[in-house]
Design an enzyme around this catalytic site. Structure first.
Site, PDB file in Angstrom:
ATOM      1  CE1 TYR A 156      -5.012 -20.054 -22.615  1.00  0.00           C
ATOM      2  CE2 TYR A 156      -3.993 -19.274 -20.772  1.00  0.00           C
ATOM      3  CZ  TYR A 156      -4.949 -19.222 -21.631  1.00  0.00           C
ATOM      4  OH  TYR A 156      -5.962 -18.249 -21.671  1.00  0.00           O
ATOM      5  CD  GLU A 157       0.838 -22.286 -18.582  1.00  0.00           C
ATOM      6  OE1 GLU A 157      -0.381 -21.909 -18.481  1.00  0.00           O
ATOM      7  OE2 GLU A 157       1.234 -23.381 -18.860  1.00  0.00           O
TER       8      GLU A 157
ATOM      9  CG  HIS B 104      -6.504 -28.684 -23.631  1.00  0.00           C
ATOM     10  ND1 HIS B 104      -6.874 -27.753 -22.550  1.00  0.00           N
ATOM     11  CD2 HIS B 104      -5.160 -28.961 -23.575  1.00  0.00           C
ATOM     12  CE1 HIS B 104      -5.711 -27.577 -22.015  1.00  0.00           C
ATOM     13  NE2 HIS B 104      -4.724 -28.191 -22.373  1.00  0.00           N
TER      14      HIS B 104
END
Lengths: 168, 168, 168, 168, 168
Positions: free
Chosen positions: D62-63, D93
C-alpha cells in the site's frame, strides 16, 4: 433495535449553528420517506433549526453526486446528506450505479470542501432496505438517524479545517 | 408496464427553455433505436422544442464519455443523455467497459459543469435489454422515458448552480 | 463472420486528413500481429495515408496508457489506438491490470484532449482472443477493423470540439 | 522457464544513460529478495551503471505509490520500478490493497511524468509467488527481469515525450 | 503471535521529532480500542512524544478520508494513521465502503503531501477482526503496531521529498 457494534457518540452534538442540506433520490419511496423523516427528526433533536434544513430531490441515486455538489455550492450550507436506496435487480445496473455513486460522493467532498454524508443503502432485497429504514419493528434502527448525527459531527469537528485547507 | 418502486416526479417538468443532446452508441441497434425514440418523444412531450434536441452517435459505449463531453462543450447545451446497451458476452469485455463508462460519465459531469444522464443498460441477456427498451409488451417500460425526464429535471433544478459553482 | 449486433457505421469514413498512432503491447504476439494488421489495413482502406500511420510498441498492456499519452503529445496525431491482449491466468494479475488499463485509457482522453481507442482484449482463454483477432475462420471478425473505424470516426466527429473544449 | 506468450523485445535495450530507482515492499522477504535481485542483475546486464541503481523500501505494498512518487521527485531518476508481493488471505485485505495500488501506480505516472513499472505480484498462493520470482526451477522465470527490461524500454522510448508533454 | 511473512524493519525507527495523528472510526469499539491502543504504545516506544500524538474520531470508516485530510491540513502533522474496522454484513455496504475508503485514503496522500497510513480492517467475520486486533491470544499480533511503525518510517524516509515534490 440497537445496532450491534454501533458507533458511540464521543461528543455532545450541537447543530444549532449549522445549516444542513438533504438531497434524496425518489426510487423506493416508502424507504426513502422513512429515512429522510428519521434524518430530519434527529437533526431537529440535536439542535438544527427547522429553517436550516434544506431538502431537495433527484430522480435516482446516480444523480446524487451532482445534486449534492450543487447544494454544497451554497456557501451557507455546512454539510449535505445524500440519501438513496439501491436494490439488486436482475441486470448489473445495481453494481455499476452503486460503485460510481459510492466513489463520487467520497470524491466530491474534496471538491466542495464540505462533508457529504453517505446515506446510500445498497441492499440485495427490499426486506433489507425496509429493516435499515426502521420499517420492521424490533429488527434494526432507522439509519437516517445515524446520517443526521454524522452530518452534525463532521461539520462541527472537521468543517472549518477541511474547508480552508491550503492543499485544496 | 409500471416499474415497481419507480421514482415519482416531484415537480412539473418544463423543457421549453432547454437544449438537450442525446449521444448514443450504435451496437444493438433495435434496443438503441427504441430507447432513443422513447427519449425523444418524452423530451417533446415535456416541452423541449424539436430544434433543441441534438442527436449524435458514437461507435460503442466506451466512446460515450468523449462524445458526451464534446457535445457538452457547446455552451447552448443544458444536459446530455448518454445512451448505450452493453450485454454480457463470454469474455470480460462487458465488465471492464461497464465499469469504465459508469465511472467516467459520472466524472465528466464535474468537468463540463452539466448533468450527463446515465442511459447505459448493463444487461446479462438480450432479453433483459429488450424489456428495458419497452420492446416486450407488458413487462417493463421504455427506460428512455426516464432519462428524458431526468435530463429536464436535473438541468432545471441544478443546472445553474452546478455550472457556476466556484469550487470547479 | 458478422458480429451479431455490431454497430452500423452512420457516416462515410474519411481518414485522408488524419494522422493515427497505434500503440500495442507485445505479449501474445500472434494475436497482436493479427489485430494490428487488421487495424492498419482498415485505416488504409478508409483513406488514411500510409505515412500518417505511426506504430509503436510497449512491453505489456499496463504500459499502454503511458505509451498512448506520449504519442498523443505529438500535436499532429489525431487519435491513438491502444492494442493489447490480456488472458486470464492463475493469479489475479489479469483482473488488476485489466481494470487499471481500462480506466486509465478512458481517463487520459481527457488529459490529452484526443480520442484513445480501447483496443484491449480481456479474454478468459486464448481461444477467445484468437477468435476476436479473426484467426478462427468463420467465427468472429478481426476486431482491429472496428478500432480503425472507431479512430477515424471519433477524430472526425469529435476531435475538434474535444481538443478545444474550454472546460479542460 | 520460458513464459508462453512472453513479449519479445523489439529494440536493443541500452540503459547506460539511465538512472533507475527500485522501491520494494518488505513483506514475503524471500520472494521480494529474488525479484529485486533478478531486477538488478538485468538492469546491470542491459547497461545501467551500478551507481545509477537506487534501491529503497516501504513497509507494505500500500505504501508503494508514495514511495515511488517520492523517489521520482528526484529529477535525475528516469523510471521507478515498484516491487511488491500480495498473497490472498482470509479477509478482503488482499483485494482492496491490490486494487488501490494497481490503480495508483498507474495514476502517478501522469503526476510525476515518468514511467513507474508495475512490479506487483497479486497471487492466490505463496506457491504462485515463488514461481513468479523464479524460485521453483523450471516452472516460470523471475519476473523481476521483465520489469527491468520494461523500465529501460519505457524510459528510452517514451521518457522524454512523456515528461515534457504540454497537457500535463 | 508472529505474522508469517511480516515485513522486517530495515532501519532504526526514530519518532522523536515527529507529530502523528490517529483518526479512527467508532464502530466495533472493542476492536478499535485495541488497535488504537496498540498503535499509541508503539508510537511511544519508537520515540514519539506523548504530546505529539493527536487522536480524533469519525463516526464510521467512510468518514476517515475527510477526517484524515482535515488533520493533515495542520502543518505540524507529519503523518496520519486512519483506523477503522469494516465487517461484512448481509447487504453490499461493506464492499462499497471498503472500496471507496481504500482508494481515497490512497489518493489523499497526494493531495495533502503526507503519508496517510491505511489502518482499515476489511474482515468477513468479527473473529477475523479480533485476531488482527491482538484480542485472540496466540493467533495474530495487534496490527496497530504495524501501522505505528509504518507511520514513523514513511514520515522519516519519504516525508520531506513527498511534501515538497514539484509535481504536486
Amino acid at each position: 433495535m440497537a445496532a450491534s457494534g454501533r458507533a458511540k457518540q464521543d461528543q455532545q452534538l450541537d447543530g444549532s449553528k449549522l445549516k444542513i442540506a438533504i438531497v434524496h433520490a425518489r426510487w423506493n419511496e416508502e424507504i426513502i420517506d422513512a429515512l429522510v423523516d428519521g434524518c430530519v427528526k434527529r437533526l431537529l433533536s440535536v439542535g438544527v433549526k427547522k429553517e436550516n434544513i434544506v431538502i431537495e430531490t433527484v430522480p435516482g441515486s446516480y444523480e446524487l453526486p451532482v445534486g449534492a455538489a450543487a447544494l454544497a455550492s451554497d456557501v451557507s450550507i455546512d454539510a449535505v446528506i445524500a440519501v438513496g436506496c439501491l436494490i439488486k435487480g436482475s441486470t448489473m445496473h445495481f453494481e455499476y450505479i452503486s460503485e460510481a455513486v459510492s466513489n463520487k460522493i467520497m470524491d466530491i467532498q474534496f471538491k466542495v470542501g464540505k462533508p457529504i454524508i453517505f446515506g446510500l443503502l445498497t441492499c440485495l432485497t427490499l426486506e433489507q432496505a425496509k429493516a435499515r429504514a426502521g420499517l420492521i419493528p424490533g429488527v434494526m434502527h432507522n439509519h437516517g438517524v445515524d446520517w443526521a448525527d454524522c452530518a452534525v459531527e463532521m461539520a462541527s469537528k472537521y468543517g472549518a479545517d477541511f474547508r480552508t485547507a491550503t492543499w485544496k
